[in-house]
Design a protein around this motif. Structure first.
Motif, PDB file in Angstrom:
ATOM      1  N   ASN A 292      59.955 -18.167  14.844  1.00 53.22           N
ATOM      2  CA  ASN A 292      59.546 -17.931  15.561  1.00 53.22           C
ATOM      3  C   ASN A 292      58.524 -19.412  15.655  1.00 53.22           C
TER       4      ASN A 292
ATOM      5  N   SER B 226      59.608 -16.334  20.919  1.00 54.82           N
ATOM      6  CA  SER B 226      60.196 -16.070  19.458  1.00 54.82           C
ATOM      7  C   SER B 226      61.622 -16.373  20.371  1.00 54.82           C
TER       8      SER B 226
ATOM      9  N   GLY C 291      58.339 -15.410  25.205  1.00 49.55           N
ATOM     10  CA  GLY C 291      56.718 -15.835  24.820  1.00 49.55           C
ATOM     11  C   GLY C 291      56.401 -17.071  25.765  1.00 49.55           C
TER      12      GLY C 291
ATOM     13  N   PHE D 196      52.475 -28.251  15.457  1.00 46.70           N
ATOM     14  CA  PHE D 196      53.373 -25.913  15.714  1.00 46.70           C
ATOM     15  C   PHE D 196      53.855 -26.061  14.137  1.00 46.70           C
TER      16      PHE D 196
ATOM     17  N   ASN E 262      50.484 -25.274  18.944  1.00 48.32           N
ATOM     18  CA  ASN E 262      48.752 -25.137  18.612  1.00 48.32           C
ATOM     19  C   ASN E 262      48.399 -26.606  19.182  1.00 48.32           C
TER      20      ASN E 262
ATOM     21  N   SER F  78      47.044 -21.858  22.853  1.00 47.03           N
ATOM     22  CA  SER F  78      48.227 -21.769  21.562  1.00 47.03           C
ATOM     23  C   SER F  78      49.383 -21.441  22.454  1.00 47.03           C
TER      24      SER F  78
ATOM     25  N   SER G  25      58.975 -20.169  11.868  1.00 55.25           N
ATOM     26  CA  SER G  25      58.822 -19.064  10.653  1.00 55.25           C
ATOM     27  C   SER G  25      59.821 -18.447  11.235  1.00 55.25           C
TER      28      SER G  25
ATOM     29  N   GLN H 276      55.700 -21.497  16.263  1.00 55.65           N
ATOM     30  CA  GLN H 276      54.244 -21.736  16.317  1.00 55.65           C
ATOM     31  C   GLN H 276      53.058 -22.327  17.541  1.00 55.65           C
TER      32      GLN H 276
ATOM     33  N   ARG I 288      53.314 -18.883  21.381  1.00 57.02           N
ATOM     34  CA  ARG I 288      54.264 -18.391  20.360  1.00 57.02           C
ATOM     35  C   ARG I 288      55.056 -17.855  20.880  1.00 57.02           C
TER      36      ARG I 288
END
Length: 120
Positions: free
Chosen positions: A80, A21, A8, A68, A84, A17, A71, A82, A19
């Motif tokens: 993951n 993984s 990713g 961030f 932003n 952004s 999850s 994420q 993401r």
């Protein structure tokens, strides 16, 4: 043994952004902790955050708070990250790593890393 593979990463403009993984395989149990780290050129590696494999507990380090999130995807066996509102200073190689519990001193398993580059 636990195997970790990150994906990713890439090039993104500031404010954008991404993401990431981390796919985990092997003998990983609910109490394991999967963490995200990053290392920028010339700087020490720093913790971004972590999550228990069960998903019940999470932690985000200072630079990640408010931007961030971490999850679990139970279907894909991934953790993951994420990210932003990315900033230039988020440019780094991002690694995921695993340790056997929240009480374990060291992360014994590491992925190969994925490059994140934030441009202006």
């Amino acid at each position: 043994q636990v195997q970790l593979v990150e994906s990713g990463g890439g090039l993104v403009q500031a404010g954008g952004s991404l993401r990431l993984s981390c796919e985990a395989s092997g003998r990983i149990f609910s109490g394991y902790v999967v963490g995200w780290f990053r290392q920028a050129p010339g700087k020490d590696r720093e913790i971004v955050g972590w999550i228990t494999w069960s998903g019940s507990n999470t932690y985000l380090g200072g630079p990640a708070k408010g931007r961030f999130s971490i999850s679990r995807d139970y279907d894909k066996n991934t953790v993951n990250l994420q990210m932003n509102s990315l900033r230039l200073e988020d440019t780094a190689v991002y690694y995921c790593a695993a340790r056997s519990s929240v009480f374990a001193a060291n992360y014994a398993y590491w992925g190969q890393g994925t490059q994140v580059t934030v441009s202006s």
